[in-house]
Design an enzyme around this catalytic site. Structure first.
Site, PDB file in Angstrom:
ATOM      1  N   LYS A  76      10.453   4.770 -15.712  1.00 22.60           N
ATOM      2  CA  LYS A  76       9.173   4.477 -14.784  1.00 22.60           C
ATOM      3  C   LYS A  76       8.177   5.334 -15.593  1.00 22.60           C
ATOM      4  O   LYS A  76       8.888   6.571 -15.944  1.00 22.60           O
ATOM      5  CB  LYS A  76       9.405   4.841 -13.321  1.00 22.60           C
ATOM      6  CG  LYS A  76       8.187   4.697 -12.608  1.00 22.60           C
ATOM      7  CD  LYS A  76       8.288   5.263 -11.099  1.00 22.60           C
ATOM      8  CE  LYS A  76       7.152   5.092 -10.362  1.00 22.60           C
ATOM      9  NZ  LYS A  76       7.436   5.488  -8.795  1.00 22.60           N
ATOM     10  N   SER A 151       5.843   2.061  -5.416  1.00 18.52           N
ATOM     11  CA  SER A 151       4.938   2.186  -6.630  1.00 18.52           C
ATOM     12  C   SER A 151       5.954   1.853  -7.844  1.00 18.52           C
ATOM     13  O   SER A 151       5.471   1.716  -8.668  1.00 18.52           O
ATOM     14  CB  SER A 151       4.429   3.697  -6.652  1.00 18.52           C
ATOM     15  OG  SER A 151       5.687   4.345  -6.602  1.00 18.52           O
ATOM     16  N   SER A 175       9.177   4.089  -2.570  1.00 21.11           N
ATOM     17  CA  SER A 175       8.858   3.433  -3.780  1.00 21.11           C
ATOM     18  C   SER A 175      10.099   3.001  -4.733  1.00 21.11           C
ATOM     19  O   SER A 175       9.694   2.239  -5.407  1.00 21.11           O
ATOM     20  CB  SER A 175       8.018   4.286  -4.595  1.00 21.11           C
ATOM     21  OG  SER A 175       6.629   4.204  -4.053  1.00 21.11           O
TER      22      SER A 175
HETATM   23  N1  GLN Z   1       3.781   3.685  -0.410  1.00 22.81           N
HETATM   24  C1  GLN Z   1       3.974   5.062  -0.223  1.00 22.81           C
HETATM   25  C2  GLN Z   1       2.613   5.613  -0.748  1.00 22.81           C
HETATM   26  O1  GLN Z   1       1.827   5.088  -1.019  1.00 22.81           O
HETATM   27  C3  GLN Z   1       5.103   5.492  -0.938  1.00 22.81           C
HETATM   28  C4  GLN Z   1       4.877   5.777  -2.501  1.00 22.81           C
HETATM   29  C5  GLN Z   1       6.019   6.413  -3.136  1.00 22.81           C
HETATM   30  O2  GLN Z   1       7.270   6.330  -2.521  1.00 22.81           O
HETATM   31  N2  GLN Z   1       5.775   7.029  -4.324  1.00 22.81           N
HETATM   32  O3  GLN Z   1       2.646   6.801  -0.862  1.00 22.81           O
END
Ligand code: GLN
Length: 484
Positions: A76, A151, A175
């Site tokens: 990532k 994400s 995410s």
């Molecule tokens: N979707 C969540 C956010 O927008 C979690 C994102 C994540 O786990 N990095 O913060």
């Protein structure tokens, strides 16, 4: 070759049916072609990959190969990679070449893995759909009109489309698990502190945790063996001894106590998803598990608490991107204040700015007690509730996400509904617990994941349950049409 998972690729590499360089060439070609459709990579790194593959072949030929030597992986783009662009999905870091490797990257390199490239992601990991990336949205290989989740959407799409057998992800509020669910793969979010955060660009430091995204639980265990452990460069890293995560995969799960929180199966949940999760739980019952209903009333508060705590921490973490030391700098600043304002104004996207503004607001002198302090208190209650529940049951099972993959642009202008896509995942981060999402069914041609939450450092148990489940189900074997 692309159909094989890690455990299978190890066999062909060690029998020398194919060399690591040959395998890497095939994977690079497939990634380059398919990336034009899915946009799941920000960078593909052939030179880097072929160099690592050569070294892997040397190890294999000398008989010094380990269980991951020569296996392709995608990182990532939130993990710093020495000499390779590390953008975090942001214009702010579009020109940033990391000067060192994150601990996770270093460990996987040392294990002999071959990095194929860096995957696309929501900007600074803020999002649930991969649409906030500066590099454009990632498409879900199951339906290219839909999002892969976020994400870590690039990682999930790359693994689901059989480009790489494994990619790394990070999970601050879901995410790893939510994109794993939306793309039909296996995603493990380890206990907070189990995986070093050194070199992983920080979003919300008390919640962030890296982990593997694979097709099978067995592969996730192999990766955990390489990346788990204490790191003196991360002060929140856990000192608990590391187990062999592959050792308990085949253990019996007879007598396993499963708790089903009634709040996870209420009217908010798409009934078809509820049915799929109940069917998944039945498979585990056939293997000897016992089920009982539990209650986690605090889970209703997890989204509001998360959207105070995470933005607060992000507003502090992202203060370092000021156009002075590294990253984007605006043209011709008039003075220092203009440099700060325009560099940040031009370098960050809308969602990141929204979070920074919420974060600075809830931390400001007049509102700290009303928002931040209160959120921290409820966070403690949520953690205590989990602790209590996990003293009565071994694991908690529920859906990973409230629905299957949604359409691109469907929720982009509706941040509240977008935030709700993490309703079943964020409380786990608030409590610091480990959880795994495994493919458990299909709905209208789209994958649906089941989430298994365990006690602190119970990753071996979670992987064991997931592996036993995958021995009696076929969901994790399904490939999206055109990518099989
Ligand atoms: N979707 C969540 C956010 O927008 C979690 C994102 C994540 O786990 N990095 O913060």
């Amino acid at each position: 070759m692309h159909k094989k998972n890690i455990a299978e690729l190890v066999q062909v590499l060690q029998h020398r049916d194919i060399s690591s360089v040959e395998l890497t060439r095939l994977v690079l070609e497939r990634c380059t072609n398919i990336n034009q459709k899915l946009n799941c990579f920000i960078s593909i790194t052939p030179e880097h990959a072929l160099l690592q593959a050569k070294l892997a072949d040397e190890k294999i030929n000398q008989g010094n190969a380990g269980p991951l030597t020569g296996i392709p992986i995608a990182q990532k783009d939130i993990f710093c990679t020495d000499g390779v662009k590390t953008s975090c999905g942001s214009k702010m870091l579009d020109n940033f070449i990391a000067p060192y490797d994150a601990t996770v990257v270093e460990k996987l390199n040392n294990a002999g893995m071959v990095m194929i490239g860096k995957t696309n992601m929501d900007e600074f990991a803020m999002g649930s759909s991969n649409e906030t990336s500066f590099y454009g949205p990632v498409l879900n290989p199951w339906d290219m009109d839909r999002v892969p989740g976020g994400s870590s959407g690039g990682s999930a799409a790359a693994v689901a489309a059989r480009l790489v057998p494994v990619a790394t992800g990070t999970d601050t509020g879901g995410s790893i698990r939510q994109p794993a669910s939306l793309c039909g793969i296996t995603g493990l979010k380890p206990t907070y502190g189990r995986i070093s955060r050194y070199g992983m660009i920080a979003f919300a430091s008390s919640l962030d945790q890296g982990g593997p995204m694979t097709r099978t639980a067995e592969d996730a265990a192999l990766i955990m063996n390489a990346i788990a452990g204490f790191d003196e460069r991360d002060s929140t890293s856990a000192e608990n001894p590391v187990e062999d995560y592959t050792q308990h995969l085949n253990n019996s799960i007879a007598g396993l106590k499963i708790g089903l929180p009634k709040e996870y199966f209420d009217e908010q949940l798409n009934p078809d998803i509820g049915r799929i999760i109940h069917e998944g739980v039945k498979e585990l019952e056939k293997l000897g598990a016992n089920v009982k209903e539990i209650s986690l009333p605090g889970s209703k508060l997890s989204i509001p608490v998360y959207y105070v705590v995470a933005p607060a921490e992000c507003s502090s973490n992202l203060a370092r991107f000021d156009g002075v030391r590294f990253g984007y700098r605006c043209n011709d600043p008039e003075d220092l204040s203009d440099l700060y304002c325009r560099s940040r104004g031009e370098g960050f996207g809308r969602e990141v700015k929204r979070r920074i503004m919420i974060g600075t607001y809830v931390l400001s002198a007049g509102y700290y007690d009303a928002y931040y302090l209160k959120a921290q208190k409820i966070r403690r209650l949520i953690r205590d509730e989990f602790r209590q529940a996990l003293s009565k049951v071994d694991v908690i099972i529920g859906p990973t996400a409230p629905g299957p993959a949604f359409r691109i642009n469907e929720l982009l202008d509706d941040p509240i509904t977008m935030y709700l896509s993490d309703i079943y995942t964020v409380s786990v981060n608030l409590a610091g617990l480990p959880a795994i999402s495994i493919p458990a069914g299909m709905l209208g041609g789209l994958p649906v994941g089941m989430q298994v939450i365990g006690n602190y450092f119970a990753e071996p148990r979670l992987l064991n349950i997931a592996h036993r489940f995958q021995q009696v189900t076929h969901w994790h074997k399904l490939a999206p049409a055109g990518f099989d």
